[in-house]
Motif scaffolding. Structure first.
Motif, PDB file in Angstrom:
ATOM      1  N   ASP A  79      59.172   3.297  -4.886  1.00 60.82           N
ATOM      2  CA  ASP A  79      60.571   3.754  -4.878  1.00 60.82           C
ATOM      3  C   ASP A  79      60.852   4.730  -3.741  1.00 60.82           C
ATOM      4  OD1 ASP A  79      61.361   2.194  -7.084  1.00 60.82           O
ATOM      5  OD2 ASP A  79      60.666   3.728  -8.485  1.00 60.82           O
ATOM      6  N   GLY A  80      60.239   4.463  -2.575  1.00 55.07           N
ATOM      7  CA  GLY A  80      60.499   5.268  -1.392  1.00 55.07           C
ATOM      8  C   GLY A  80      59.689   6.547  -1.302  1.00 55.07           C
ATOM      9  N   ASN A  81      58.843   6.839  -2.279  1.00 55.04           N
ATOM     10  CA  ASN A  81      58.038   8.062  -2.273  1.00 55.04           C
ATOM     11  C   ASN A  81      56.777   7.825  -1.441  1.00 55.04           C
ATOM     12  OD1 ASN A  81      56.096  10.078  -2.975  1.00 55.04           O
ATOM     13  ND2 ASN A  81      57.271  10.548  -4.815  1.00 55.04           N
ATOM     14  N   GLU A  82      56.717   8.434  -0.251  1.00 60.46           N
ATOM     15  CA  GLU A  82      55.584   8.207   0.655  1.00 60.46           C
ATOM     16  C   GLU A  82      54.264   8.704   0.086  1.00 60.46           C
ATOM     17  OE1 GLU A  82      56.309   9.518   4.655  1.00 60.46           O
ATOM     18  OE2 GLU A  82      58.023   8.166   4.890  1.00 60.46           O
ATOM     19  N   ASP A  83      54.289   9.795  -0.683  1.00 60.50           N
ATOM     20  CA  ASP A  83      53.051  10.293  -1.289  1.00 60.50           C
ATOM     21  C   ASP A  83      52.482   9.280  -2.277  1.00 60.50           C
ATOM     22  OD1 ASP A  83      53.147  12.679   0.162  1.00 60.50           O
ATOM     23  OD2 ASP A  83      54.250  13.724  -1.432  1.00 60.50           O
ATOM     24  N   VAL A  84      53.347   8.684  -3.077  1.00 68.74           N
ATOM     25  CA  VAL A  84      52.901   7.668  -4.037  1.00 68.74           C
ATOM     26  C   VAL A  84      52.426   6.423  -3.287  1.00 68.74           C
ATOM     27  CG1 VAL A  84      53.616   6.153  -5.929  1.00 68.74           C
ATOM     28  CG2 VAL A  84      54.327   8.556  -5.915  1.00 68.74           C
ATOM     29  N   ALA A  85      53.153   6.019  -2.262  1.00 69.07           N
ATOM     30  CA  ALA A  85      52.742   4.855  -1.470  1.00 69.07           C
ATOM     31  C   ALA A  85      51.366   5.084  -0.848  1.00 69.07           C
ATOM     32  CB  ALA A  85      53.778   4.539  -0.395  1.00 69.07           C
ATOM     33  N   ASN A  86      51.137   6.272  -0.319  1.00 69.65           N
ATOM     34  CA  ASN A  86      49.819   6.599   0.232  1.00 69.65           C
ATOM     35  C   ASN A  86      48.746   6.519  -0.845  1.00 69.65           C
ATOM     36  OD1 ASN A  86      50.277   7.061   3.003  1.00 69.65           O
ATOM     37  ND2 ASN A  86      51.118   9.082   2.564  1.00 69.65           N
ATOM     38  N   ALA A  87      49.057   7.009  -2.045  1.00 71.71           N
ATOM     39  CA  ALA A  87      48.077   6.994  -3.136  1.00 71.71           C
ATOM     40  C   ALA A  87      47.712   5.572  -3.527  1.00 71.71           C
ATOM     41  CB  ALA A  87      48.619   7.760  -4.340  1.00 71.71           C
ATOM     42  N   ILE A  88      48.693   4.666  -3.580  1.00 68.54           N
ATOM     43  CA  ILE A  88      48.358   3.300  -3.996  1.00 68.54           C
ATOM     44  C   ILE A  88      47.728   2.489  -2.863  1.00 68.54           C
ATOM     45  CG2 ILE A  88      49.997   3.277  -5.894  1.00 68.54           C
ATOM     46  CD1 ILE A  88      51.859   1.564  -4.275  1.00 68.54           C
ATOM     47  N   MET A  89      47.890   2.929  -1.634  1.00 65.94           N
ATOM     48  CA  MET A  89      47.198   2.278  -0.513  1.00 65.94           C
ATOM     49  C   MET A  89      45.739   2.750  -0.417  1.00 65.94           C
ATOM     50  SD  MET A  89      49.190   0.109   1.125  1.00 65.94           S
ATOM     51  CE  MET A  89      48.522  -0.054   2.782  1.00 65.94           C
ATOM     52  N   ALA A  90      45.432   3.919  -0.978  1.00 69.18           N
ATOM     53  CA  ALA A  90      44.072   4.465  -0.929  1.00 69.18           C
ATOM     54  C   ALA A  90      43.221   3.814  -2.021  1.00 69.18           C
ATOM     55  CB  ALA A  90      44.111   5.977  -1.119  1.00 69.18           C
ATOM     56  N   PRO A  91      41.976   3.482  -1.733  1.00 71.74           N
ATOM     57  CA  PRO A  91      41.155   2.770  -2.716  1.00 71.74           C
ATOM     58  C   PRO A  91      40.916   3.558  -4.002  1.00 71.74           C
ATOM     59  CG  PRO A  91      39.817   3.468  -0.860  1.00 71.74           C
ATOM     60  CD  PRO A  91      41.247   3.733  -0.492  1.00 71.74           C
ATOM     61  N   GLY A  92      40.904   4.886  -3.920  1.00 74.42           N
ATOM     62  CA  GLY A  92      40.668   5.697  -5.107  1.00 74.42           C
ATOM     63  C   GLY A  92      41.916   6.011  -5.898  1.00 74.42           C
ATOM     64  N   CYS A  93      43.087   5.628  -5.368  1.00 75.63           N
ATOM     65  CA  CYS A  93      44.363   5.894  -6.054  1.00 75.63           C
ATOM     66  C   CYS A  93      44.414   7.337  -6.543  1.00 75.63           C
ATOM     67  CB  CYS A  93      44.579   4.925  -7.219  1.00 75.63           C
ATOM     68  SG  CYS A  93      44.638   3.199  -6.718  1.00 75.63           S
ATOM     69  N   GLU A  94      44.030   8.260  -5.649  1.00 69.75           N
ATOM     70  CA  GLU A  94      43.929   9.663  -6.015  1.00 69.75           C
ATOM     71  C   GLU A  94      45.270  10.239  -6.448  1.00 69.75           C
ATOM     72  OE1 GLU A  94      42.767   8.474  -3.049  1.00 69.75           O
ATOM     73  OE2 GLU A  94      40.616   8.623  -3.341  1.00 69.75           O
ATOM     74  N   THR A  95      45.200  11.170  -7.381  1.00 72.60           N
ATOM     75  CA  THR A  95      46.405  11.815  -7.879  1.00 72.60           C
ATOM     76  C   THR A  95      46.974  12.755  -6.829  1.00 72.60           C
ATOM     77  OG1 THR A  95      45.085  13.534  -8.920  1.00 72.60           O
ATOM     78  CG2 THR A  95      45.689  11.645 -10.281  1.00 72.60           C
ATOM     79  N   LEU A  96      48.224  13.093  -6.994  1.00 75.71           N
ATOM     80  CA  LEU A  96      48.912  13.967  -6.051  1.00 75.71           C
ATOM     81  C   LEU A  96      48.517  15.418  -6.297  1.00 75.71           C
ATOM     82  CD1 LEU A  96      52.448  12.313  -6.126  1.00 75.71           C
ATOM     83  CD2 LEU A  96      50.498  11.793  -4.645  1.00 75.71           C
ATOM     84  N   ASP A  97      48.605  16.232  -5.242  1.00 78.90           N
ATOM     85  CA  ASP A  97      48.204  17.635  -5.334  1.00 78.90           C
ATOM     86  C   ASP A  97      48.984  18.412  -6.392  1.00 78.90           C
ATOM     87  OD1 ASP A  97      46.297  17.298  -3.366  1.00 78.90           O
ATOM     88  OD2 ASP A  97      47.602  17.985  -1.750  1.00 78.90           O
ATOM     89  N   ASP A  98      50.234  18.049  -6.615  1.00 75.70           N
ATOM     90  CA  ASP A  98      51.049  18.795  -7.571  1.00 75.70           C
ATOM     91  C   ASP A  98      50.939  18.258  -9.001  1.00 75.70           C
ATOM     92  OD1 ASP A  98      52.444  16.435  -7.228  1.00 75.70           O
ATOM     93  OD2 ASP A  98      54.380  17.389  -6.879  1.00 75.70           O
ATOM     94  N   CYS A  99      49.995  17.372  -9.234  1.00 74.59           N
ATOM     95  CA  CYS A  99      49.809  16.804 -10.571  1.00 74.59           C
ATOM     96  C   CYS A  99      49.197  17.864 -11.489  1.00 74.59           C
ATOM     97  CB  CYS A  99      48.892  15.582 -10.495  1.00 74.59           C
ATOM     98  SG  CYS A  99      48.674  14.749 -12.075  1.00 74.59           S
ATOM     99  N   GLU A 100      49.794  18.039 -12.654  1.00 74.80           N
ATOM    100  CA  GLU A 100      49.263  18.974 -13.648  1.00 74.80           C
ATOM    101  C   GLU A 100      47.922  18.450 -14.159  1.00 74.80           C
ATOM    102  OE1 GLU A 100      50.568  21.906 -14.423  1.00 74.80           O
ATOM    103  OE2 GLU A 100      52.190  21.548 -12.991  1.00 74.80           O
ATOM    104  N   PRO A 101      46.950  19.330 -14.412  1.00 76.52           N
ATOM    105  CA  PRO A 101      45.614  18.882 -14.847  1.00 76.52           C
ATOM    106  C   PRO A 101      45.650  17.944 -16.056  1.00 76.52           C
ATOM    107  CG  PRO A 101      45.580  21.207 -14.337  1.00 76.52           C
ATOM    108  CD  PRO A 101      47.018  20.779 -14.249  1.00 76.52           C
ATOM    109  N   GLU A 102      46.554  18.186 -16.991  1.00 76.34           N
ATOM    110  CA  GLU A 102      46.603  17.332 -18.178  1.00 76.34           C
ATOM    111  C   GLU A 102      47.181  15.949 -17.886  1.00 76.34           C
ATOM    112  OE1 GLU A 102      50.307  19.936 -18.240  1.00 76.34           O
ATOM    113  OE2 GLU A 102      48.192  20.283 -17.873  1.00 76.34           O
ATOM    114  N   ASP A 103      47.764  15.778 -16.695  1.00 79.37           N
ATOM    115  CA  ASP A 103      48.377  14.499 -16.330  1.00 79.37           C
ATOM    116  C   ASP A 103      47.552  13.680 -15.336  1.00 79.37           C
ATOM    117  OD1 ASP A 103      50.580  15.128 -17.927  1.00 79.37           O
ATOM    118  OD2 ASP A 103      51.602  16.138 -16.277  1.00 79.37           O
TER     119      ASP A 103
END
Length: 140
Positions: free
Chosen positions: A71-95
């Motif tokens: 949906d146009g979010n470059e951070d999310v697009a980068n995450a799904i292009m990365a093999p580890g699908c790493e979470t975003l830096d601002d993700c709360e630990p419980e999420d």
């Protein structure tokens, strides 16, 4: 390029459907790793497997498709292009787990949109594969 993979579970799967958390099933090239996930072992053949290298370096328009899925979010697009699908830096630990799973699901959607039946990614087992509808599956 087709790829043979293995999926372990507690019940027989006769068809991979676009349902559940990921819209497919995870598999491994190693029967023993797959067997760790249940005593029913399946063989999966993916007729159009997508490697991380192909996704990031060979497929024209992959980034644009990822951006659309995100949906146009470059951070999310980068995450799904990365093999580890790493979470975003601002993700709360419980999420963290939920966000990581969502990015894996979106990576599968990206592969399907690009015409593939499975996609390579990384998880706690190392390299793993999300197998999507279009793969064949049988109990072995």
């Amino acid at each position: 390029m087709s790829k043979e993979l293995f999926h372990g579970g507690f019940s027989a799967v006769t068809e991979i459907r676009n349902e559940g958390l990921f819209g497919g099933v995870f598999a491994s090239p190693d029967e023993d790793v797959a067997g760790c996930h249940g005593d029913v072992l399946h063989r999966i053949i993916s007729p159009r497997h997508l490697t991380d290298y192909e996704l990031n370096y060979e497929i024209e328009g992959a980034w644009d498709a990822a951006l659309e899925i995100a949906d146009g979010n470059e951070d999310v697009a980068n995450a799904i292009m990365a093999p580890g699908c790493e979470t975003l830096d601002d993700c709360e630990p419980e999420d963290v787990a939920d966000q990581g799973w969502e990015f894996q699901r979106l990576r599968g959607q990206l592969a399907a949109r690009l015409g593939y039946t499975s996609v390579e990614m990384l998880d706690e087992h190392g390299t793993t594969y999300l197998c999507l509808p279009g793969c064949t599956i049988e109990v072995i």
